[in-house]
Design a protein around this motif. Structure first.
Motif, PDB file in Angstrom:
ATOM      1  N   LEU A  65     -31.677  24.787  31.004  1.00 40.59           N
ATOM      2  CA  LEU A  65     -33.050  24.731  31.513  1.00 40.59           C
ATOM      3  C   LEU A  65     -33.730  26.083  31.390  1.00 40.59           C
ATOM      4  CD1 LEU A  65     -32.979  22.470  34.682  1.00 40.59           C
ATOM      5  CD2 LEU A  65     -33.735  21.968  32.359  1.00 40.59           C
ATOM      6  N   GLY A  66     -33.049  27.116  31.892  1.00 41.26           N
ATOM      7  CA  GLY A  66     -33.664  28.460  31.890  1.00 41.26           C
ATOM      8  C   GLY A  66     -34.011  28.888  30.484  1.00 41.26           C
ATOM      9  N   ALA A  67     -33.017  28.830  29.608  1.00 44.22           N
ATOM     10  CA  ALA A  67     -33.225  29.334  28.251  1.00 44.22           C
ATOM     11  C   ALA A  67     -34.115  28.407  27.435  1.00 44.22           C
ATOM     12  CB  ALA A  67     -31.877  29.499  27.558  1.00 44.22           C
ATOM     13  N   GLY A  68     -33.903  27.112  27.622  1.00 49.76           N
ATOM     14  CA  GLY A  68     -34.696  26.139  26.875  1.00 49.76           C
ATOM     15  C   GLY A  68     -36.169  26.253  27.201  1.00 49.76           C
ATOM     16  N   MET A  69     -36.437  26.408  28.484  1.00 47.01           N
ATOM     17  CA  MET A  69     -37.842  26.530  28.906  1.00 47.01           C
ATOM     18  C   MET A  69     -38.462  27.795  28.355  1.00 47.01           C
ATOM     19  SD  MET A  69     -38.924  24.063  30.241  1.00 47.01           S
ATOM     20  CE  MET A  69     -37.817  22.790  29.762  1.00 47.01           C
ATOM     21  N   MET A  70     -37.671  28.859  28.379  1.00 49.94           N
ATOM     22  CA  MET A  70     -38.178  30.135  27.893  1.00 49.94           C
ATOM     23  C   MET A  70     -38.598  29.986  26.432  1.00 49.94           C
ATOM     24  SD  MET A  70     -36.675  33.534  29.108  1.00 49.94           S
ATOM     25  CE  MET A  70     -36.645  35.081  28.296  1.00 49.94           C
ATOM     26  N   SER A  71     -37.753  29.349  25.660  1.00 52.58           N
ATOM     27  CA  SER A  71     -38.026  29.207  24.235  1.00 52.58           C
ATOM     28  C   SER A  71     -39.180  28.235  23.986  1.00 52.58           C
ATOM     29  CB  SER A  71     -36.740  28.725  23.566  1.00 52.58           C
ATOM     30  OG  SER A  71     -37.049  27.969  22.437  1.00 52.58           O
ATOM     31  N   MET A  72     -39.165  27.104  24.704  1.00 59.54           N
ATOM     32  CA  MET A  72     -40.212  26.115  24.492  1.00 59.54           C
ATOM     33  C   MET A  72     -41.559  26.596  24.979  1.00 59.54           C
ATOM     34  SD  MET A  72     -38.142  22.659  25.362  1.00 59.54           S
ATOM     35  CE  MET A  72     -39.443  22.106  26.366  1.00 59.54           C
ATOM     36  N   TRP A  73     -41.487  27.298  26.078  1.00 61.54           N
ATOM     37  CA  TRP A  73     -42.727  27.817  26.619  1.00 61.54           C
ATOM     38  C   TRP A  73     -43.414  28.721  25.604  1.00 61.54           C
ATOM     39  CZ3 TRP A  73     -44.450  32.718  27.522  1.00 61.54           C
ATOM     40  CH2 TRP A  73     -45.633  32.804  28.252  1.00 61.54           C
ATOM     41  N   GLY A  74     -42.618  29.626  25.045  1.00 57.43           N
ATOM     42  CA  GLY A  74     -43.169  30.569  24.061  1.00 57.43           C
ATOM     43  C   GLY A  74     -43.776  29.838  22.878  1.00 57.43           C
ATOM     44  N   THR A  76     -44.666  26.501  22.494  1.00 57.48           N
ATOM     45  CA  THR A  76     -45.707  25.495  22.695  1.00 57.48           C
ATOM     46  C   THR A  76     -46.997  26.111  23.212  1.00 57.48           C
ATOM     47  OG1 THR A  76     -43.957  24.028  23.309  1.00 57.48           O
ATOM     48  CG2 THR A  76     -46.179  23.287  23.763  1.00 57.48           C
ATOM     49  N   LEU A  77     -46.814  26.850  24.277  1.00 62.56           N
ATOM     50  CA  LEU A  77     -47.997  27.333  24.949  1.00 62.56           C
ATOM     51  C   LEU A  77     -48.558  28.537  24.234  1.00 62.56           C
ATOM     52  CD1 LEU A  77     -49.626  26.792  27.370  1.00 62.56           C
ATOM     53  CD2 LEU A  77     -48.182  28.314  28.663  1.00 62.56           C
ATOM     54  N   TYR A  78     -47.694  29.498  24.021  1.00 60.53           N
ATOM     55  CA  TYR A  78     -48.160  30.738  23.429  1.00 60.53           C
ATOM     56  C   TYR A  78     -48.664  30.481  22.021  1.00 60.53           C
ATOM     57  CZ  TYR A  78     -48.521  35.655  22.636  1.00 60.53           C
ATOM     58  OH  TYR A  78     -49.030  36.890  22.390  1.00 60.53           O
ATOM     59  N   VAL A 115     -44.962  21.715  19.500  1.00 55.09           N
ATOM     60  CA  VAL A 115     -44.059  20.918  20.332  1.00 55.09           C
ATOM     61  C   VAL A 115     -42.762  20.669  19.569  1.00 55.09           C
ATOM     62  CG1 VAL A 115     -43.695  18.602  21.271  1.00 55.09           C
ATOM     63  CG2 VAL A 115     -45.800  19.828  21.795  1.00 55.09           C
ATOM     64  N   VAL A 116     -42.910  20.317  18.295  1.00 53.55           N
ATOM     65  CA  VAL A 116     -41.713  20.067  17.491  1.00 53.55           C
ATOM     66  C   VAL A 116     -40.863  21.334  17.397  1.00 53.55           C
ATOM     67  CG1 VAL A 116     -40.872  19.533  15.166  1.00 53.55           C
ATOM     68  CG2 VAL A 116     -42.719  18.189  16.182  1.00 53.55           C
ATOM     69  N   SER A 117     -41.500  22.461  17.094  1.00 51.11           N
ATOM     70  CA  SER A 117     -40.682  23.665  16.942  1.00 51.11           C
ATOM     71  C   SER A 117     -40.156  24.125  18.298  1.00 51.11           C
ATOM     72  CB  SER A 117     -41.434  24.768  16.201  1.00 51.11           C
ATOM     73  OG  SER A 117     -42.544  25.173  16.933  1.00 51.11           O
ATOM     74  N   GLY A 118     -40.874  23.807  19.381  1.00 53.57           N
ATOM     75  CA  GLY A 118     -40.365  24.109  20.715  1.00 53.57           C
ATOM     76  C   GLY A 118     -39.129  23.278  21.024  1.00 53.57           C
ATOM     77  N   LEU A 119     -39.162  22.010  20.611  1.00 56.61           N
ATOM     78  CA  LEU A 119     -37.998  21.147  20.840  1.00 56.61           C
ATOM     79  C   LEU A 119     -36.800  21.618  20.025  1.00 56.61           C
ATOM     80  CD1 LEU A 119     -39.555  17.583  21.012  1.00 56.61           C
ATOM     81  CD2 LEU A 119     -38.445  18.852  22.851  1.00 56.61           C
ATOM     82  N   VAL A 120     -37.083  22.078  18.813  1.00 55.10           N
ATOM     83  CA  VAL A 120     -35.995  22.632  18.001  1.00 55.10           C
ATOM     84  C   VAL A 120     -35.373  23.811  18.746  1.00 55.10           C
ATOM     85  CG1 VAL A 120     -35.453  23.863  15.855  1.00 55.10           C
ATOM     86  CG2 VAL A 120     -36.932  21.841  15.814  1.00 55.10           C
ATOM     87  N   GLY A 121     -36.248  24.651  19.343  1.00 52.27           N
ATOM     88  CA  GLY A 121     -35.741  25.781  20.132  1.00 52.27           C
ATOM     89  C   GLY A 121     -34.856  25.292  21.280  1.00 52.27           C
TER      90      GLY A 121
END
Ligand SMILES: Nc1ncnc2c1ncn2[C@@H]1O[C@H](COP(=O)(O)OP(=O)(O)OP(=O)(O)O)[C@@H](O)[C@H]1O
Ligand SMILES: [Mg+2]
Lengths: 270, 326
Positions: A65-74, A76-78, A115-121
């Motif tokens: 969760l911690g790492a996945g969110m960090m990567s997806m957040w960057g 998708t949002l950023y 979103v796709v590249s965030g999910l890959v992350g």
């Protein structure tokens, strides 16, 4: 063939697809993107694993969760706001807005790609943590876990749309985003549950859809998780409601923002 | 009944407000357009000339929906640009040119494909149309190279290609031949003319007087946000005193008086030229000739150089812009 005087009707679907395609082409053309999308998740996964090592039966889920969110957040949002900022830098914001496709579909395409590249992350993080621990993580409800993971992406994307509008609005959006980044990251519970923050920050956190979705995600994957007192069901309701508000807002805001930049004449600034 | 105008503006003003400084900001106000009235008819090539900072790009952007006027009204293809820009966009093309405005990391073909989709070109037509415009601007060979490898002129051609991709009824060209080599510039002018024979109306800005003279039926000269003249090239020549120009050099003001009384003189302009005065005489008849000027001044200057030529657009432009500055 269209002679002059017979313009084509714009297809929103094709415009969105074109935007996805452009994102992919730019991604492939620019190797610096490998860092946030491929290398960062690996590092996040390794670090998170070390941090939560031995903290109960569900520590692997914490790590993911911690790492996945960090990567997806960057990603998708950023990434969503950033791409509009790039349009300013390239000088492509003017020709893009001059085209008959409403800019929001261009943003939508970019968000889909992000979103796709965030999910890959997220998947990379999962793979790293599984490889390191040599075991599959114990998840309370795997289906819910995956569903909520996707749901978090949607809520992040809804914030991304608003952020993109902000980048159209002003060239200083990047500056402001950089300042707000960490607060947002902590404030929505990407890093650790919001419940650990001082109580008075919670109302602010609840303004953001990902806060609700992240809490729901934790409820869905960690048995005995103590999040918001109202529990999983209301988390989902809250996330759906705030996301809907954001998307409606985005529709309204894009129109107003475009009008505003045409009025002040800052479309070409960067 | 004259045909419905393609562009019609009334009293267009545009003010830019910008801030200077960080904490203690200071507002600056630039009045880029100060009441512009224009009319462009279907099928013509309309040229807008004017010094740097006159407001040409500002006006182009207002008419092509990238900027709103502060006040005044503009109708393009019958559409109010401020009220319904979205209805206008699919019907016009815009070429702002320059080094920016393109996706540098991908090829020209991919750039065109992206914008073709944003303009709604059907997939069945898209690739063919892209090839066609690449051929038309002469970029076929370089089409699959990344735009970052392009020279300035090649980027300019790509801008042009993008502008005509969707076959607009009205094409805005802001300094279309800037940065092009002479052959490419000539080909671009040829392209512009062929677009007109396809039925496209062209609104063009340029700093190249011969280009404007060669291409444009009607011209307007913009200076400090105001139209100072608007006519055909022939009409503009008349405005500055005629289509014959005689240049001579004198020393004293009294010599100017002597010339003023020569038959056929429409106008005399003087300019310091080292220790001398450069005298420029304009005339519309055939009475004024190099000979008559030489005869009037000859006794004072045996080595006088007098030159008779046709008044060119550059003369008109310089006269009008200088007049405005005075
Ligand atoms: N975004 C802006 N913000 C502030 N001032 C502006 C802006 N755009 C143009 N101006 C000002 O408006 C005036 C007209 O500029 P414009 O670019 O229209 O001139 P131009 O005739 O196209 O000049 P050039 O021949 O150099 O291209 C100038 O004084 C310019 O500084
Ligand atoms: Mg200009």
């Amino acid at each position: 063939m269209n002679a002059p005087g017979h313009p084509f009707a714009v297809s929103r679907f094709r415009s969105t697809a074109a935007s996805v395609r452009l994102s992919v082409l730019q991604f492939v053309a620019d190797p610096q993107w490998l860092i946030p999308s491929m290398i960062a998740p690996v590092i996040f996964g390794i670090v998170a694993y070390q941090l939560v090592l031995g903290s109960g039966p569900y520590f692997l889920v914490y790590a993911i969760l911690g790492a996945g969110m960090m990567s997806m957040w960057g990603q998708t949002l950023y990434g969503s706001g950033w791409a509009t900022g790039q349009d300013r830098v390239f000088g492509t914001l003017e020709p893009t807005l001059q085209a008959p496709t409403p800019y929001v579909y261009v943003v939508l395409g970019r968000i889909l790609w992000n979103v796709v590249s965030g999910l890959v992350g997220g998947a990379i993080v999962y793979a790293v943590v599984v490889a390191e621990s040599g075991q599959l993580p114990a998840v309370a409800n795997p289906v819910l876990f995956v569903a909520m993971f996707l749901f978090v992406m949607v809520t992040l994307a809804s914030v991304g749309v608003i952020l993109s509008a902000f980048y159209v609005y002003t060239r200083f959006a990047g500056f402001i985003q950089n300042i707000g980044e960490f607060a947002f990251y902590v404030g929505t519970g990407c890093m650790f549950p919001v419940i650990f923050l001082p109580w008075w920050t919670n109302p602010i956190s609840l303004v953001f859809p990902p806060t609700w979705a992240l809490d729901a995600l934790r409820y869905g994957s960690i048995p005995g998780y103590q999040g918001f007192a109202w529990g999983f069901g209301w988390d989902v309701v809250g996330a759906v409601a705030t996301t809907a508000v954001y998307l409606v807002l985005a529709g309204l805001v894009f129109h107003r923002v475009e009008r505003h930049v045409l009025e002040v004449g800052t479309l070409a600034d960067y | 009944m004259p045909p419905d105008p393609v562009i019609e503006t009334r009293g267009i003003r545009r003010v830019f407000e910008s801030r200077k400084g960080f904490l203690f900001t200071e507002k600056t106000r630039t009045e880029a357009l100060r009441g512009v009235d224009l009319r462009v008819d279907p099928g013509e090539i309309f040229g807008l000339l004017g010094p740097n900072g006159a407001g040409k790009t500002t006006l182009t952007k207002i008419l092509s929906t990238l900027l709103l006027p502060t006040s005044g009204e503009a109708h393009v293809l019958g559409i109010d640009v401020a009220r319904d820009p979205q209805a206008l966009r699919p019907r016009i093309g815009l070429v702002l040119g320059g080094e920016r405005g393109l996706y540098n990391r991908i090829s020209a073909r991919e750039n065109l494909r992206y914008f073709a989709d944003l303009f709604g070109l059907p997939a069945s037509l898209r690739d063919r149309r892209i090839q066609e415009v690449l051929d038309r601007v002469g970029l076929t060979e370089a089409a699959d190279r990344r735009v970052e490898e392009y020279s300035r002129g090649m980027k300019q051609k790509l801008h042009l290609a993008r502008g005509i991709l969707h076959r607009p009824e009205l094409l805005f060209l802001d300094e279309p031949t800037i940065g092009l080599d002479p052959k490419s510039a000539r080909e671009t002018r040829k392209l512009v003319r062929s677009l007109v024979s396809d039925g496209v109306t062209i609104f063009l800005t340029t700093h190249y007087m011969f280009e404007a003279e060669e291409l444009c039926q009607r011209l307007a000269i913009l200076s400090k946000g105001k139209i100072v003249a608007r006519d055909t090239v022939a009409g503009l020549r008349r405005l500055v005193g005629g289509d014959t120009t005689v240049e001579a050099y004198g020393f004293e003001d009294s010599e100017i008086d002597r010339l003023r009384h020569l038959p056929g003189v429409g106008r005399i302009l003087t300019e310091e030229f080292g220790p001398r005065l450069r005298l420029t005489l304009r005339s519309s008849g055939s009475e004024l000739t190099a000979e008559s000027v030489r005869a009037a001044l000859g006794s004072a200057h045996p080595d006088l150089m007098v030159r008779e030529r046709r008044t060119v657009l550059e003369d008109v432009y310089l006269d009008l812009v200088e007049e405005e500055a005075a």
